[in-house]
Design an enzyme around this catalytic site. Structure first.
Site, PDB file in Angstrom:
ATOM      1  N   LYS A   1      55.968  61.111  -6.083  1.00 25.95           N
ATOM      2  CA  LYS A   1      57.365  60.685  -5.899  1.00 25.95           C
ATOM      3  C   LYS A   1      58.236  61.345  -6.953  1.00 25.95           C
ATOM      4  O   LYS A   1      57.830  61.470  -8.096  1.00 25.95           O
ATOM      5  CB  LYS A   1      57.467  59.161  -6.036  1.00 25.95           C
ATOM      6  CG  LYS A   1      57.395  58.446  -4.704  1.00 25.95           C
ATOM      7  CD  LYS A   1      57.883  57.024  -4.879  1.00 25.95           C
ATOM      8  CE  LYS A   1      57.907  56.274  -3.568  1.00 25.95           C
ATOM      9  NZ  LYS A   1      58.344  54.896  -3.744  1.00 25.95           N
TER      10      LYS A   1
ATOM     11  N   ARG B   1      64.018  42.207   1.756  1.00 23.96           N
ATOM     12  CA  ARG B   1      65.479  42.075   1.887  1.00 23.96           C
ATOM     13  C   ARG B   1      65.906  41.946   3.341  1.00 23.96           C
ATOM     14  O   ARG B   1      66.923  41.334   3.655  1.00 23.96           O
ATOM     15  CB  ARG B   1      66.178  43.317   1.296  1.00 23.96           C
ATOM     16  CG  ARG B   1      66.134  43.402  -0.195  1.00 23.96           C
ATOM     17  CD  ARG B   1      66.527  44.775  -0.683  1.00 23.96           C
ATOM     18  NE  ARG B   1      65.556  45.756  -0.194  1.00 23.96           N
ATOM     19  CZ  ARG B   1      65.435  46.989  -0.644  1.00 23.96           C
ATOM     20  NH1 ARG B   1      66.257  47.431  -1.578  1.00 23.96           N
ATOM     21  NH2 ARG B   1      64.518  47.805  -0.159  1.00 23.96           N
TER      22      ARG B   1
ATOM     23  N   SER C   1      66.739  50.542  -5.749  1.00 21.87           N
ATOM     24  CA  SER C   1      66.657  51.553  -6.806  1.00 21.87           C
ATOM     25  C   SER C   1      67.264  52.869  -6.327  1.00 21.87           C
ATOM     26  O   SER C   1      67.870  53.604  -7.109  1.00 21.87           O
ATOM     27  CB  SER C   1      65.198  51.781  -7.218  1.00 21.87           C
ATOM     28  OG  SER C   1      64.656  50.608  -7.768  1.00 21.87           O
TER      29      SER C   1
ATOM     30  N   HIS D   1      64.851  43.006  -8.431  1.00 23.22           N
ATOM     31  CA  HIS D   1      63.485  42.944  -8.968  1.00 23.22           C
ATOM     32  C   HIS D   1      63.381  41.863 -10.042  1.00 23.22           C
ATOM     33  O   HIS D   1      62.423  41.088 -10.068  1.00 23.22           O
ATOM     34  CB  HIS D   1      63.094  44.270  -9.642  1.00 23.22           C
ATOM     35  CG  HIS D   1      62.942  45.448  -8.728  1.00 23.22           C
ATOM     36  ND1 HIS D   1      63.544  46.661  -8.979  1.00 23.22           N
ATOM     37  CD2 HIS D   1      62.243  45.614  -7.579  1.00 23.22           C
ATOM     38  CE1 HIS D   1      63.216  47.525  -8.031  1.00 23.22           C
ATOM     39  NE2 HIS D   1      62.429  46.914  -7.157  1.00 23.22           N
TER      40      HIS D   1
HETATM   41  O1  PNS Z   1      58.654  49.940  -5.073  1.00 23.19           O
HETATM   42  P1  PNS Z   1      57.888  50.567  -3.941  1.00 23.19           P
HETATM   43  O2  PNS Z   1      57.936  52.069  -4.073  1.00 23.19           O
HETATM   44  O3  PNS Z   1      58.348  50.072  -2.598  1.00 23.19           O
HETATM   45  O4  PNS Z   1      56.364  50.103  -4.136  1.00 23.19           O
HETATM   46  C1  PNS Z   1      55.344  50.572  -3.271  1.00 23.19           C
HETATM   47  C2  PNS Z   1      53.938  50.278  -3.831  1.00 23.19           C
HETATM   48  C3  PNS Z   1      53.821  50.773  -5.269  1.00 23.19           C
HETATM   49  C4  PNS Z   1      53.686  48.794  -3.811  1.00 23.19           C
HETATM   50  C5  PNS Z   1      52.893  50.979  -2.910  1.00 23.19           C
HETATM   51  O5  PNS Z   1      53.298  52.291  -2.682  1.00 23.19           O
HETATM   52  C6  PNS Z   1      51.499  50.991  -3.513  1.00 23.19           C
HETATM   53  O6  PNS Z   1      50.858  49.982  -3.619  1.00 23.19           O
HETATM   54  N1  PNS Z   1      51.055  52.194  -3.959  1.00 23.19           N
HETATM   55  C7  PNS Z   1      49.779  52.381  -4.605  1.00 23.19           C
HETATM   56  C8  PNS Z   1      48.853  53.220  -3.740  1.00 23.19           C
HETATM   57  C9  PNS Z   1      48.186  52.346  -2.678  1.00 23.19           C
HETATM   58  O7  PNS Z   1      47.472  51.426  -2.992  1.00 23.19           O
HETATM   59  N2  PNS Z   1      48.411  52.713  -1.409  1.00 23.19           N
HETATM   60  C10 PNS Z   1      47.724  52.144  -0.271  1.00 23.19           C
HETATM   61  C11 PNS Z   1      48.398  50.990   0.344  1.00 23.19           C
HETATM   62  S1  PNS Z   1      47.525  50.494   1.786  1.00 23.19           S
END
Ligand code: PNS
Length: 158
Positions: free
Chosen positions: A40, A89, A127, A16
């Protein structure tokens, strides 16, 4: 141009950190958006995740770290940002990203997601692996920025 680098960052990894540094070279301003997701099972509270990111990239003057709730596109709109940055990745990551990308675009047509390939030296880091190593008391120094390493070292001492 303002870019948002969103994620859970539970905790921030060296992968990150590298992506934030590369984004800060490309965009005028980078907002690291820390998702405060109650659903989560987070190891760290979002305020601690935010603090650890800030400490890891404190030398980058065009990077801000903010916690957000709810939809990413609402956070984007509120901060006048139209670019999302995500790291990839491998093909599993790409498959995970595609529905998010299409979903975000359906909700906010102006938004564009830009993908940076993870630096290969960090491509094995996640993570989740870091959390597993922490649960076994293993050495995480190769996986995380120094601030995260020190945070867990101090917690294990108490
Ligand atoms: O680090 P991560 O957990 O892979 O990140 C995922 C993240 C935070 C980018 C994604 O879950 C997100 O944008 N969540 C916010 C809720 C949202 O907007 N969901 C709809 C996506 S179409």
């Amino acid at each position: 141009m303002i870019a948002v680098f969103p994620g859970s960052f539970d905790p921030i990894t060296k992968g990150h950190e590298d992506l934030i540094r590369r984004s800060s070279d490309i965009f005028d301003e980078v907002i690291v958006g820390v998702l405060n997701n109650n659903k989560k099972n987070a190891l760290l509270h979002s305020s601690d995740r935010k603090k650890l990111i800030e400490q890891s990239v404190k030398d980058l003057k065009n990077v801000r770290v903010m916690v957000f709730d709810g939809l990413l596109v609402d956070f984007m709109r509120a901060n006048n940002a139209k670019v999302i940055v995500r790291g990839i990745r491998n093909t599993t990551d790409l498959e995970y990203e595609m529905p998010l990308d299409y979903g975000n675009k359906a909700l906010y047509a102006d938004v564009e997601t830009i993908y940076l390939l993870t630096n290969p030296i960090y491509s094995y880091i996640s993570s989740s692996v870091v959390k597993e190593l922490i649960s076994y008391g293993a050495d995480i120094s190769k996986f995380v920025p120094e601030a995260v390493y020190n945070y867990f070292k101090n917690i294990n001492r108490t």
